[in-house]
Design a protein around this motif. Structure first.
Motif, PDB file in Angstrom:
ATOM      1  N   TRP A  91      29.066   6.466  35.985  1.00 18.52           N
ATOM      2  CA  TRP A  91      27.920   6.556  36.900  1.00 18.52           C
ATOM      3  C   TRP A  91      26.635   6.160  36.190  1.00 18.52           C
ATOM      4  CZ3 TRP A  91      27.561   8.253  42.086  1.00 18.52           C
ATOM      5  CH2 TRP A  91      26.263   8.458  42.557  1.00 18.52           C
ATOM      6  N   ALA A  92      26.433   6.681  34.978  1.00 18.99           N
ATOM      7  CA  ALA A  92      25.209   6.372  34.243  1.00 18.99           C
ATOM      8  C   ALA A  92      25.123   4.888  33.894  1.00 18.99           C
ATOM      9  CB  ALA A  92      25.141   7.215  32.968  1.00 18.99           C
ATOM     10  N   ILE A  93      26.247   4.286  33.544  1.00 21.04           N
ATOM     11  CA  ILE A  93      26.239   2.883  33.122  1.00 21.04           C
ATOM     12  C   ILE A  93      26.051   1.946  34.303  1.00 21.04           C
ATOM     13  CG2 ILE A  93      27.718   1.070  32.154  1.00 21.04           C
ATOM     14  CD1 ILE A  93      28.837   3.188  30.266  1.00 21.04           C
TER      15      ILE A  93
ATOM     16  N   MET B  50      33.050   0.319  39.814  1.00 20.54           N
ATOM     17  CA  MET B  50      31.721   0.724  40.258  1.00 20.54           C
ATOM     18  C   MET B  50      30.708  -0.403  40.117  1.00 20.54           C
ATOM     19  SD  MET B  50      31.703   4.649  38.774  1.00 20.54           S
ATOM     20  CE  MET B  50      30.236   5.151  39.658  1.00 20.54           C
ATOM     21  N   ILE B  51      30.886  -1.277  39.128  1.00 24.50           N
ATOM     22  CA  ILE B  51      30.003  -2.438  39.008  1.00 24.50           C
ATOM     23  C   ILE B  51      30.219  -3.386  40.180  1.00 24.50           C
ATOM     24  CG2 ILE B  51      29.594  -4.531  37.658  1.00 24.50           C
ATOM     25  CD1 ILE B  51      29.983  -2.923  35.148  1.00 24.50           C
ATOM     26  N   GLU B  52      31.484  -3.609  40.561  1.00 23.64           N
ATOM     27  CA  GLU B  52      31.787  -4.516  41.667  1.00 23.64           C
ATOM     28  C   GLU B  52      31.280  -3.977  42.997  1.00 23.64           C
ATOM     29  OE1 GLU B  52      35.693  -6.617  43.764  1.00 23.64           O
ATOM     30  OE2 GLU B  52      35.919  -5.272  42.048  1.00 23.64           O
ATOM     31  N   GLN B  53      31.354  -2.685  43.207  1.00 24.68           N
ATOM     32  CA  GLN B  53      30.935  -2.106  44.478  1.00 24.68           C
ATOM     33  C   GLN B  53      29.418  -2.001  44.601  1.00 24.68           C
ATOM     34  OE1 GLN B  53      33.037   1.592  44.593  1.00 24.68           O
ATOM     35  NE2 GLN B  53      34.945   0.672  45.336  1.00 24.68           N
ATOM     36  N   GLY B  54      28.715  -1.998  43.480  1.00 20.10           N
ATOM     37  CA  GLY B  54      27.265  -1.917  43.551  1.00 20.10           C
ATOM     38  C   GLY B  54      26.792  -0.530  43.968  1.00 20.10           C
TER      39      GLY B  54
END
Length: 296
Positions: A99-101, A179-183
């Motif tokens: 989450w933080a990253i 999480m990076i892909e979902q934004g």
């Protein structure tokens, strides 16, 4: 006339300098498939066959009786307790790190990602030795804890810490790409509509990452049960007290108790295969939902 026919004749096509890498001859494909299957048979199937055959060399009764030993039960119980403590904690820490990253921009973000990958590059034995130096009876912190009745090394807390260090990256590394892909558009929309941070996480973020979280937890669980190096350093290998299943297997094998050693190894293998079977079942059962999540 001859000039006209020469002009109308199709020009020869130049040969392509490149070819389709997947267009190989049948013999090459068969040979490559046989090679891969042979390597898998030697590295995976053969050890499994040897483990179970040695465990059952004297029959089922001998194998079961060796597992009914009090020291064996203590090792099994300790392994399950350590796994039950370390896996949920690693899941929480992995979600927090991912989450933080992925949701925030801050100085030192790349350094944090490097720290998450640190257990992959550091030997578990070195990690266990660092814990001994930090929390041993001769250290400042460890001496104070021992004096107040809270030992870390050669006790359950040290084993849990060593296991958590080794298995920490699995959950975070599964969650970060997803999480990076979902934004963060959906989270921002939920917060704009008045949802609290906790409600946004439970109703928006968690459903989107549940499959990656499940994979990370399963991998973390399998690794935690089979951890040997770091746990062997911080546990002291005290039979019946701080010896987990992998350590007990080594001790029994060194004492030439092959049936007992391979019986416990077979049980540890069954736990790993059960984890793999659960992962495969969930992939098959929820394949449509998993594909929809990946497309999203």
């Amino acid at each position: 006339m001859s000039d006209l026919s020469a002009r109308s004749a199709p020009l020869p096509q130049p040969k392509s300098r490149f070819r389709d890498p997947a267009n190989e001859s049948p013999a090459f494909r068969v040979g490559l498939t046989v090679l891969v299957l042979g390597v898998l048979a030697v590295l995976l199937v053969a050890p499994l066959v040897v483990v179970f055959s040695e465990a059952l060399a004297r029959g089922w009764l001998a194998a079961v009786s060796s597992l009914s030993n009090p020291d064996a039960w203590s090792a099994i119980r300790l392994t399950l307790i350590v796994t039950a403590i370390s896996v949920p904690l690693n899941a929480v820490f992995g979600i927090a790190a991912a989450w933080a990253i992925t949701k925030f921009d801050f100085t030192g973000k790349a350094f944090l990602i490097t720290l998450i990958d640190l257990p992959f590059s550091v030997s578990p034995v070195v990690a266990g030795l660092c814990l001994v130096l930090l929390f041993g009876a001769n250290s400042l912190v460890g001496g104070w804890l021992v004096a107040h009745g809270f030992p870390i090394v050669f006790a359950l807390p040290g084993i849990v810490l060593a296991t958590m260090f080794v298995t920490f990256p699995f959950v975070a590394r599964e969650l970060i790409p997803v999480m990076i892909e979902q934004g963060k558009d959906e989270e921002e929309a939920a917060l704009t509509l008045g949802a609290s941070g906790w409600r946004t996480f439970m109703t928006v973020t968690l459903p989107n990452i549940r499959w990656a979280l499940l994979y990370g937890v399963l991998l973390c669980n399998a690794r935690a049960m089979g951890e040997f190096g770091a746990v062997a350093v911080v546990s002291g290998k005290i039979r019946g007290q701080t010896a987990t299943m992998p350590i007990t297997i080594e001790m029994l094998y060194n004492e030439y108790l092959s049936v007992a050693a391979f019986s416990m190894a077979a049980l540890l293998t069954l736990l790993a295969l059960l984890t793999l079977a659960l992962k495969s079942f969930l992939e098959w059962r929820y394949a449509d939902q998993l594909a929809a999540t990946l497309r999203h």
